[in-house]
Design an enzyme around this catalytic site. Structure first.
Site, PDB file in Angstrom:
ATOM      1  N   PHE A 206       1.990  -3.525   3.878  1.00  0.00           N
ATOM      2  CA  PHE A 206       2.347  -4.867   4.342  1.00  0.00           C
ATOM      3  C   PHE A 206       3.818  -5.130   4.008  1.00  0.00           C
ATOM      4  O   PHE A 206       4.298  -4.792   2.924  1.00  0.00           O
ATOM      5  CB  PHE A 206       1.493  -5.924   3.631  1.00  0.00           C
ATOM      6  CG  PHE A 206       0.072  -6.038   4.131  1.00  0.00           C
ATOM      7  CD1 PHE A 206      -0.390  -5.271   5.181  1.00  0.00           C
ATOM      8  CD2 PHE A 206      -0.794  -6.936   3.535  1.00  0.00           C
ATOM      9  CE1 PHE A 206      -1.693  -5.396   5.641  1.00  0.00           C
ATOM     10  CE2 PHE A 206      -2.106  -7.079   3.989  1.00  0.00           C
ATOM     11  CZ  PHE A 206      -2.562  -6.300   5.037  1.00  0.00           C
TER      12      PHE A 206
ATOM     13  N   HIS B 182      -2.388   7.919   6.184  1.00  0.00           N
ATOM     14  CA  HIS B 182      -2.641   6.622   5.545  1.00  0.00           C
ATOM     15  C   HIS B 182      -4.053   6.171   5.905  1.00  0.00           C
ATOM     16  O   HIS B 182      -4.810   5.746   5.036  1.00  0.00           O
ATOM     17  CB  HIS B 182      -1.597   5.602   5.999  1.00  0.00           C
ATOM     18  CG  HIS B 182      -1.628   4.325   5.243  1.00  0.00           C
ATOM     19  ND1 HIS B 182      -1.627   4.269   3.862  1.00  0.00           N
ATOM     20  CD2 HIS B 182      -1.662   3.029   5.660  1.00  0.00           C
ATOM     21  CE1 HIS B 182      -1.642   3.009   3.459  1.00  0.00           C
ATOM     22  NE2 HIS B 182      -1.676   2.239   4.533  1.00  0.00           N
TER      23      HIS B 182
ATOM     24  N   LYS C 267      -9.389   8.165   2.601  1.00  0.00           N
ATOM     25  CA  LYS C 267      -9.895   6.800   2.429  1.00  0.00           C
ATOM     26  C   LYS C 267     -11.293   6.656   3.017  1.00  0.00           C
ATOM     27  O   LYS C 267     -12.008   5.703   2.693  1.00  0.00           O
ATOM     28  CB  LYS C 267      -8.951   5.795   3.073  1.00  0.00           C
ATOM     29  CG  LYS C 267      -7.635   5.590   2.334  1.00  0.00           C
ATOM     30  CD  LYS C 267      -6.816   4.485   2.984  1.00  0.00           C
ATOM     31  CE  LYS C 267      -5.498   4.252   2.266  1.00  0.00           C
ATOM     32  NZ  LYS C 267      -4.515   5.326   2.506  1.00  0.00           N
TER      33      LYS C 267
ATOM     34  N   HIS D 101      -9.886   2.048   0.252  1.00  0.00           N
ATOM     35  CA  HIS D 101      -8.435   1.873   0.159  1.00  0.00           C
ATOM     36  C   HIS D 101      -8.058   1.426  -1.251  1.00  0.00           C
ATOM     37  O   HIS D 101      -8.370   0.308  -1.661  1.00  0.00           O
ATOM     38  CB  HIS D 101      -7.991   0.846   1.196  1.00  0.00           C
ATOM     39  CG  HIS D 101      -6.516   0.798   1.416  1.00  0.00           C
ATOM     40  ND1 HIS D 101      -5.596   1.431   0.594  1.00  0.00           N
ATOM     41  CD2 HIS D 101      -5.779   0.176   2.391  1.00  0.00           C
ATOM     42  CE1 HIS D 101      -4.385   1.204   1.046  1.00  0.00           C
ATOM     43  NE2 HIS D 101      -4.465   0.445   2.132  1.00  0.00           N
TER      44      HIS D 101
ATOM     45  N   GLU E 125      -0.452   4.674  13.449  1.00  0.00           N
ATOM     46  CA  GLU E 125      -0.157   5.894  12.696  1.00  0.00           C
ATOM     47  C   GLU E 125      -0.244   7.117  13.605  1.00  0.00           C
ATOM     48  O   GLU E 125       0.554   8.055  13.475  1.00  0.00           O
ATOM     49  CB  GLU E 125      -1.103   6.042  11.515  1.00  0.00           C
ATOM     50  CG  GLU E 125      -0.759   7.224  10.623  1.00  0.00           C
ATOM     51  CD  GLU E 125      -1.552   7.269   9.335  1.00  0.00           C
ATOM     52  OE1 GLU E 125      -1.148   8.019   8.423  1.00  0.00           O
ATOM     53  OE2 GLU E 125      -2.566   6.570   9.225  1.00  0.00           O
TER      54      GLU E 125
ATOM     55  N   CYS F 264       0.800  -1.219   0.000  1.00  0.00           N
ATOM     56  CA  CYS F 264       0.000   0.000   0.000  1.00  0.00           C
ATOM     57  C   CYS F 264       0.838   1.277   0.000  1.00  0.00           C
ATOM     58  O   CYS F 264       0.283   2.385  -0.024  1.00  0.00           O
ATOM     59  CB  CYS F 264      -0.955   0.001   1.194  1.00  0.00           C
ATOM     60  SG  CYS F 264      -2.032  -1.443   1.196  1.00  0.00           S
TER      61      CYS F 264
END
Length: 418
Positions: free
Chosen positions: A404, A307, A339, A344, A318, A167
């Site tokens: 990830f 994010h 988002k 996403h 975060e 991502c």
């Protein structure tokens, strides 16, 4: 010859394909109005944990690709082509007209590439045998093909590749493309991310690992970053592409400069295959590096596009990362997760959300975080709940993405002031 420190990188074009529309004007308007692009995916039954998603809207694909061209590309490449065409049109830049093909490159990333093609062709193999597998399977599925197809389309012969960092892929592409220009390997780069994020295998796999939301009864309220009732991300499709250009070249041809890329940082957590480092230190270091390279302090940051995936762990980590990186200023700076409206976009998230940052510094406005009705005590910063905000003095916007594998990327976009 200019040195790396003398070469400045500016943004002269933007292109977008998304659940909020597929033109910059439509998307920006919907973001500021707090419109959700999430809908019920009616073809998926109750065996799927998540049955909501952000489908691409408003894309007149025939404007960009013939039916034959469409058949030879996975959808993630469709979106890259459309967004790139838009960015080049806004910038008014074309290889062979004021710039040689060798001086312009492409770096458009994808986190999962042609997963739909893989799934479809594997089913053909099982059901009908190897001779029925399409000869186009490999070039349709590999993740570098978005960059490849865009380069072929516009005859761009400069540096050309994609980055795979889950991502964070789209933001890494923008950051690395800026360095390609700074070191003199290209004068201009198309950079960003693209993803076809809604397909059977993806929904099943992400659902099995319980990364996706189960708020299927309320599609438009399902993506709720930093809210105490968040339970996973909403998958989405689209692309965001920026045209980056060496500043003097842009000025010489009279281009409108939308913003400047002033800092970039990339780090790794080396912690877990999917979870971010629990203390937020990896993402915080990426932010610190980006600010240092931009010659800025934390107090200079006027807006953060987070994010903000709407997953329980990510949003809390975060928040820790922003506190570590920005110190006391973290509690003063406006922060939002778009988002909440788009879902996403996976590997395309950094491209789309960088476009948001460019627009924010250019317009002095930033979209808020919708669906934030029950703030999580662990997410106690100014996440601009349910409202866009006028930021007339905004000079520097920070974009952060995490992926990830422990991948972190941060980019600073600044108002261009000569």
């Amino acid at each position: 010859m200019m040195t790396e420190s003398e070469r400045r990188v500016v943004v002269t074009g933007l292109g977008v394909v998304s659940p909020l529309g597929s033109t910059l004007k439509e998307v920006w308007g919907n973001l500021l109005e707090g419109v959700s692009g999430i809908q019920l995916l009616e073809e998926y039954g109750e065996e799927y944990r998540c049955r909501v998603g952000g489908r691409v809207r408003g894309l007149a694909l025939e404007k960009y690709l013939s039916p034959k061209e469409q058949q030879r590309m996975d959808p993630f490449c469709w979106y890259a082509v459309a967004a790139s065409d838009q960015a080049m049109a806004q910038a008014g830049l074309k290889a062979g007209e004021g710039i040689s093909p060798e001086e312009m490159g492409v770096m458009i990333s994808s986190g999962i590439g042609g997963l739909q093609t893989i799934s479809t062709q594997d089913a053909r193999l099982v059901q009908a045998g190897p001779r029925q597998v399409s000869p186009m399977t490999i070039p349709m599925m590999i993740g570098d093909m978005a960059s490849g197809m865009v380069a072929i389309r516009h005859h761009l012969q400069g540096p050309n590749f994609g980055i795979v960092s889950a991502c964070a892929s789209g933001l890494h592409a923008i950051g690395e493309a800026s360095w390609v220009i700074r070191r003199g390997d290209a004068v201009a780069m198309l950079a960003g991310g693209t993803e076809n994020g809604i397909m059977d295998l993806g929904l099943a796999a992400f659902g099995s690992m319980r990364a996706l939301t189960s708020h299927n009864q309320d599609p438009q309220g399902a993506s709720r970053p930093f809210d105490a009732e968040r339970d996973g991300f909403v998958p989405a499709s689209g692309a965001g592409v920026l045209l980056l250009e060496e500043r003097n070249h842009a000025l010489a041809r009279g281009a409108e400069i939308l913003a400047e890329v002033t800092g970039y940082g990339a780090t790794g957590d080396a912690y877990h295959v999917t979870a971010p480092s629990a203390d937020g230190s990896g993402a915080a270091r990426a932010i610190a590096i980006a600010l240092s390279r931009a010659g800025l302090t934390p107090q200079d940051v006027g807006y953060v596009n987070a994010h903000g995936t709407s997953t329980p762990m990510n949003d809390a980590v975060e928040t820790k990362a922003l506190k570590l990186a920005l110190g006391d200023h973290a509690r003063q700076v406006p922060i939002s997760s778009t988002k909440s409206m788009t879902g996403h976009l996976l590997g395309a998230a950094g491209g789309f959300e960088s476009l948001v940052c460019v627009q924010a510094v250019k317009e002095g406005m930033a979209p808020g975080t919708i669906n934030l009705h029950h703030p999580d005590p662990a997410c106690d910063l100014d996440y601009m709940a349910n409202e866009s905000r006028s930021l007339p003095g905004l000079r520097h916007a920070l974009k952060l993405n995490m992926g990830f594998g422990g991948h972190n990327a941060a980019v600073v976009f600044s108002r261009y002031e000569g």
